[in-house]
Write an enzyme that holds these catalytic residues in place. Structure first.
Site, PDB file in Angstrom:
ATOM      1  N   ALA A 118       0.778  -1.244   0.000  1.00 28.94           N
ATOM      2  CA  ALA A 118       0.000   0.000   0.000  1.00 28.94           C
ATOM      3  C   ALA A 118       0.808   1.292   0.000  1.00 28.94           C
ATOM      4  O   ALA A 118       0.273   2.332  -0.388  1.00 28.94           O
ATOM      5  CB  ALA A 118      -0.940   0.008   1.199  1.00 28.94           C
ATOM      6  N   ALA A 119       2.057   1.274   0.476  1.00 26.30           N
ATOM      7  CA  ALA A 119       2.783   2.542   0.656  1.00 26.30           C
ATOM      8  C   ALA A 119       3.174   3.145  -0.691  1.00 26.30           C
ATOM      9  O   ALA A 119       3.536   2.400  -1.606  1.00 26.30           O
ATOM     10  CB  ALA A 119       4.034   2.302   1.495  1.00 26.30           C
ATOM     11  N   PRO A 120       3.123   4.462  -0.846  1.00 24.77           N
ATOM     12  CA  PRO A 120       2.787   5.476   0.170  1.00 24.77           C
ATOM     13  C   PRO A 120       1.287   5.788   0.305  1.00 24.77           C
ATOM     14  O   PRO A 120       0.946   6.748   0.984  1.00 24.77           O
ATOM     15  CB  PRO A 120       3.539   6.713  -0.329  1.00 24.77           C
ATOM     16  CG  PRO A 120       3.518   6.555  -1.824  1.00 24.77           C
ATOM     17  CD  PRO A 120       3.575   5.080  -2.108  1.00 24.77           C
ATOM     18  N   GLY A 122      -1.319   5.978  -2.285  1.00 19.20           N
ATOM     19  CA  GLY A 122      -2.121   6.567  -3.359  1.00 19.20           C
ATOM     20  C   GLY A 122      -3.421   5.810  -3.556  1.00 19.20           C
ATOM     21  O   GLY A 122      -4.501   6.399  -3.621  1.00 19.20           O
ATOM     22  N   LYS A 123      -3.290   4.486  -3.649  1.00 24.58           N
ATOM     23  CA  LYS A 123      -4.491   3.693  -3.944  1.00 24.58           C
ATOM     24  C   LYS A 123      -5.300   3.437  -2.683  1.00 24.58           C
ATOM     25  O   LYS A 123      -6.531   3.386  -2.720  1.00 24.58           O
ATOM     26  CB  LYS A 123      -4.109   2.415  -4.669  1.00 24.58           C
ATOM     27  CG  LYS A 123      -3.605   2.774  -6.057  1.00 24.58           C
ATOM     28  CD  LYS A 123      -2.683   1.807  -6.688  1.00 24.58           C
ATOM     29  CE  LYS A 123      -1.959   2.430  -7.853  1.00 24.58           C
ATOM     30  NZ  LYS A 123      -0.533   2.616  -7.650  1.00 24.58           N
ATOM     31  N   ASP A 186      -1.026  -4.064  -5.696  1.00 21.86           N
ATOM     32  CA  ASP A 186      -0.307  -3.116  -6.547  1.00 21.86           C
ATOM     33  C   ASP A 186       1.166  -3.460  -6.342  1.00 21.86           C
ATOM     34  O   ASP A 186       1.851  -2.888  -5.508  1.00 21.86           O
ATOM     35  CB  ASP A 186      -0.633  -1.683  -6.098  1.00 21.86           C
ATOM     36  CG  ASP A 186      -0.050  -0.651  -7.038  1.00 21.86           C
ATOM     37  OD1 ASP A 186      -0.049  -0.895  -8.260  1.00 21.86           O
ATOM     38  OD2 ASP A 186       0.406   0.401  -6.556  1.00 21.86           O
ATOM     39  N   CYS A 239       3.364  -1.045 -12.570  1.00 20.66           N
ATOM     40  CA  CYS A 239       3.696   0.085 -13.438  1.00 20.66           C
ATOM     41  C   CYS A 239       4.841  -0.348 -14.350  1.00 20.66           C
ATOM     42  O   CYS A 239       5.809   0.371 -14.524  1.00 20.66           O
ATOM     43  CB  CYS A 239       4.029   1.337 -12.627  1.00 20.66           C
ATOM     44  SG  CYS A 239       5.376   1.124 -11.473  1.00 20.66           S
TER      45      CYS A 239
HETATM   46  N1  SAM Z   1       0.091   1.021  -3.933  1.00 20.31           N
HETATM   47  C1  SAM Z   1       1.056   2.055  -3.637  1.00 20.31           C
HETATM   48  C2  SAM Z   1       0.447   3.404  -3.929  1.00 20.31           C
HETATM   49  O1  SAM Z   1      -0.498   3.493  -4.714  1.00 20.31           O
HETATM   50  O2  SAM Z   1       0.915   4.403  -3.343  1.00 20.31           O
HETATM   51  C3  SAM Z   1       2.367   1.819  -4.375  1.00 20.31           C
HETATM   52  C4  SAM Z   1       2.922   0.469  -4.101  1.00 20.31           C
HETATM   53  S1  SAM Z   1       4.522   0.196  -4.754  1.00 20.31           S
HETATM   54  C5  SAM Z   1       4.188  -0.075  -6.423  1.00 20.31           C
HETATM   55  C6  SAM Z   1       4.884  -1.385  -4.163  1.00 20.31           C
HETATM   56  C7  SAM Z   1       5.029  -1.492  -2.667  1.00 20.31           C
HETATM   57  O3  SAM Z   1       5.167  -2.866  -2.358  1.00 20.31           O
HETATM   58  C8  SAM Z   1       6.242  -0.819  -2.066  1.00 20.31           C
HETATM   59  O4  SAM Z   1       5.818   0.166  -1.137  1.00 20.31           O
HETATM   60  C9  SAM Z   1       6.996  -1.923  -1.343  1.00 20.31           C
HETATM   61  O5  SAM Z   1       7.523  -1.518  -0.078  1.00 20.31           O
HETATM   62  C10 SAM Z   1       5.917  -2.964  -1.172  1.00 20.31           C
HETATM   63  N2  SAM Z   1       6.378  -4.359  -1.087  1.00 20.31           N
HETATM   64  C11 SAM Z   1       7.484  -4.933  -1.609  1.00 20.31           C
HETATM   65  N3  SAM Z   1       7.520  -6.235  -1.305  1.00 20.31           N
HETATM   66  C12 SAM Z   1       6.402  -6.496  -0.566  1.00 20.31           C
HETATM   67  C13 SAM Z   1       5.880  -7.638   0.069  1.00 20.31           C
HETATM   68  N4  SAM Z   1       6.503  -8.803  -0.008  1.00 20.31           N
HETATM   69  N5  SAM Z   1       4.729  -7.508   0.754  1.00 20.31           N
HETATM   70  C14 SAM Z   1       4.074  -6.326   0.846  1.00 20.31           C
HETATM   71  N6  SAM Z   1       4.536  -5.207   0.259  1.00 20.31           N
HETATM   72  C15 SAM Z   1       5.670  -5.287  -0.434  1.00 20.31           C
END
Ligand code: SAM
Length: 475
Positions: A118-120, A122-123, A186, A239
């Site tokens: 979820a970070a940061p 947006g969704k 995401d 993306c």
């Molecule tokens: N959905 C977010 C938004 O709209 O702001 C952007 C998400 S970004 C594309 C992918 C995120 O996946 C990163 O913040 C990363 O820290 C997290 N991530 C990476 N590996 C992960 C895992 N095994 N489980 C959960 N989150 C993970």
């Protein structure tokens, strides 16, 4: 273009074919797009035009077509991140294509929704707003540091019915078998669709490309499928353009988890059908946005159900007995927390009906679930943080200020956008209320800009002692 890895360009040429590859190469030289998404919890449709006029004085910006009427493009020279309305949580700055995944996942109030990566935020901010305060959003990111940014964005948006976790997805899958109505994955990806916006991602690609991310995404999708209720929907987005990730992950999940089927996403708004005919690709040369991919799944029938949390523990679909339990539990809480009970009289909103009060180490929360139902997880936030008990007295939180509407608190001081005291307040300075629109008595006071809460202050006569959260100050 020179910065893009040769191996990547070769793969893109093979995938797109000559004509589309030329289009791609021209698009990469163009300026990337910028967007903001209004917060429907704070800006209802009839106030949108006024907010946009204030932000972009001259002309109404163009709507992002796939954003459910919430997203707008803005030009490079504008800086909506440095604006009191941003501090009031009226919008989220989001790349236009990134508005698509949450918009493509239908969300109804009362549902249980998981945003797995979820970070940061947006969704998550978009999904949470569509719950309209009813139901549950579990917003997770494996990274604690990124999770802190996520938490701030959810609080700015005024979302209270969330659990924010920093967990390994395996742990969540063990706690929430077949639990969620809707899930967004995401996924972390090779980021090829973002090279124009963030050229440094092309450098990262050389170290961690599609071969690195494809297996991670498959595992995330598999675990998400286990947490999905029969009939529930899962939206997978990236993306990136890589077929090894995108359609590759979709085909893998459909093969490995026969319970999952793939409804067709319509290729509207200039989206292009994915290679499987059911997913969609967002190409920067076909629409105004960066590169994205989205596919949706529906779960046909149930997997094993052991360990499922009692649905009665949650506000969504609870029966009369559960309402009684919530009422009883809240009454006991208010008797024990006298400081909060006194402060509570100033909140004119029916908080008791919206969740369970809960205390932990002197911090008070309003939980969207019964405290007894909280699984043991690494939480960054459990529900709405109400505030802190300090020697019997209660200090309301920044999150509570952003959650409340001006009319839901008995005492407020409302400054106009042009009033220099608005920014002074956001900087942490003491201000006076002389000439501001004020209501209510001395003591805790909700400080607003144009009617939207920014934070708390303590009013004594004409002086507002600043209680704006120091970590969020205007710099
Ligand atoms: N959905 C977010 C938004 O709209 O702001 C952007 C998400 S970004 C594309 C992918 C995120 O996946 C990163 O913040 C990363 O820290 C997290 N991530 C990476 N590996 C992960 C895992 N095994 N489980 C959960 N989150 C993970």
């Amino acid at each position: 273009m020179e910065l893009l890895p040769a191996r990547y360009l070769e793969a893109m040429g093979d995938f797109l074919g000559q004509e589309e590859f030329e289009n791609y190469k021209s698009s990469i030289r163009e300026e990337h797009t910028r967007g903001l998404r209004l917060n429907p919890l704070k800006v209802p449709p009839w106030k949108q035009a006024a907010v946009l006029r204030t932000l972009f004085s001259e002309k109404q910006p163009k709507t992002v077509p796939w954003s459910l009427g919430e997203g707008y493009y803005y030009e490079k020279e504008k800086a909506p991140g440095k604006h009191p309305y941003y501090y009031a949580g009226l919008y989220y700055l989001q790349e236009p294509s990134a508005m698509a995944p949450a918009a493509l996942l239908p969300i109804e109030p009362e549902e249980r929704v998981l945003d797995l990566c979820a970070a940061p935020g947006g969704k998550s901010t978009a999904l949470g707003a569509r719950l309209k305060g009813a139901g549950l959003l579990v917003s997770n990111d494996v990274s604690v540091s990124r999770g802190k940014g996520l938490l701030k964005n959810l609080e700015l948006f005024g979302l209270g019915n969330c659990l924010v976790t920093a967990e390994e997805p395996e742990r969540l899958a063990a706690c929430f078998p077949e639990f969620f109505d809707k899930i967004l994955v995401d996924a972390p990806c090779s980021g090829e669709g973002m090279f124009r916006r963030e050229p440094s991602m092309a450098e990262d690609w050389k170290m961690r490309g599609p071969e690195y991310y494809a297996p991670i995404q498959r595992e995330l999708l598999f675990l998400a499928s286990r947490m999905l209720k029969p009939g529930g929907m899962l939206l997978y987005s990236t993306c990136t353009f890589s077929e090894k990730e995108d359609e590759g992950a979709v085909a893998w999940l459909l093969k490995e988890v026969p319970d999952m089927e793939q409804p067709v996403l319509l290729a509207d708004y200039g989206f292009v059908p994915g290679r499987d005919g059911a997913s969609v690709r967002l190409y920067p040369w076909k629409l105004k946005g960066e590169g994205h991919f989205a596919a949706v799944f529906r779960k046909k029938k149930g997997l094993k159900e052991d360990g499922r949390l009692e649905s009665g523990n949650f506000r969504g679909g609870k029966g009369k007995t559960d309402e009684e339990k919530q009422k009883k539990s809240n009454e006991i809480f208010l008797k024990r927390q006298e400081g909060f009970a006194a402060f509570r009289k100033r909140i004119l909103a029916p908080l008791e009906e919206r969740g369970f009060y809960w205390e932990r180490n002197g911090e008070l929360y309003l939980l969207p679930v019964s405290p007894k139902a909280l699984p043991s997880l690494r939480y960054l936030r459990t529900g709405l943080h109400l505030g802190t008990v300090k020697r019997e007295r209660f200090e309301p939180s920044q999150a509570l200020a952003l959650y409340l509407k001006k009319e839901e608190f008995s005492s407020s001081a409302d400054f106009s956008l042009e009033d220099i005291r608005t920014v002074k307040y956001l900087k942490g300075e003491t201000v006076t209320v002389d000439g501001a629109l004020c209501s209510g008595e001395d003591g805790w006071c909700l400080v607003c800009v144009d009617g939207w809460p920014l934070g708390f202050a303590k009013r004594g006569g004409e002086t507002l002692k600043n209680k704006y959260y120091p970590g969020w100050r205007w710099k």
